[in-house]
Design a protein around this motif. Structure first.
Motif, short mmCIF file in Angstrom:
data_model
loop_
_atom_site.label_atom_id
_atom_site.label_comp_id
_atom_site.label_asym_id
_atom_site.label_seq_id
_atom_site.Cartn_x
_atom_site.Cartn_y
_atom_site.Cartn_z
N GLY A 86 -23.03 100.37 -37.28
CA GLY A 86 -23.84 99.31 -37.85
C GLY A 86 -24.38 98.33 -36.82
N VAL A 89 -29.58 98.32 -33.08
CA VAL A 89 -30.86 97.72 -33.42
C VAL A 89 -31.90 98.18 -32.43
CG1 VAL A 89 -32.13 95.54 -33.62
CG2 VAL A 89 -29.74 95.66 -34.37
N ARG A 130 -31.28 99.95 -37.10
CA ARG A 130 -32.09 98.92 -37.76
C ARG A 130 -33.25 98.60 -36.83
NH1 ARG A 130 -31.65 93.27 -38.33
NH2 ARG A 130 -29.85 93.24 -36.94
#
Ligand code: ZN
Length: 149
Positions: A86, A89, A130
């Motif tokens: 997670g 980016v 992301r």
């Protein structure tokens, strides 16, 4: 730097290692912290030539090793590492190019890699990324983050 400068069967003090490779002694101490084994129970600290060679050779090999898919280079671990889940980016800049950022799953340090948006599936190999676009000025206003030396 040539690892072979150290003689296999000689022992070296921190100062001698620094002189041998033309470095500051703090660099030698940093090697010690990074895993260069010192001779047990010897004060002042000394290193075996054999250990020095092996340590420097391994570092040199490590520097040449390209990152595997799914890994980014961590400057603290000095090796390609898996990113923490997670944390990945991609900051898109111009013409599809940008910077991939993540946190090292091993040490928590920041990792980054220049990449193109088109290459993300190959680089991150199924890891969720992301994507952030534009507004680099916002990033620059953030307080300085901890970046490994
Ligand atoms: Zn790391």
């Amino acid at each position: 730097m040539n690892p072979g400068l150290a003689k296999l069967n000689r022992s070296y003090t921190v100062d001698e290692v620094a002189t041998l490779y033309g470095l500051h002694r703090n660099t030698v101490r940093a090697w010690f912290k990074a895993g260069l084994p010192a001779i047990d129970d010897h004060r002042p600290m000394m290193f075996q030539g054999r250990a020095l060679r092996a340590f420097l050779q391994a570092r040199r090999d490590g520097a040449k090793r390209p990152c595997q898919p799914g890994a980014l280079y961590c400057c603290k671990c000095r090796a390609p590492r898996e990113p923490a889940s997670g944390s990945v980016v991609f900051e898109a800049r111009i013409a599809g190019a940008g910077t991939l950022r993540a946190l090292c799953a091993t040490c928590g340090c920041r990792m980054f890699r220049r990449a193109s948006e088109a290459s993300l599936p190959d680089i991150m190999f199924g890891t969720p990324v992301r994507i952030v676009r534009g507004a680099p000025h916002i990033e620059e206003r953030q307080p300085p983050s901890v970046i490994c030396a």
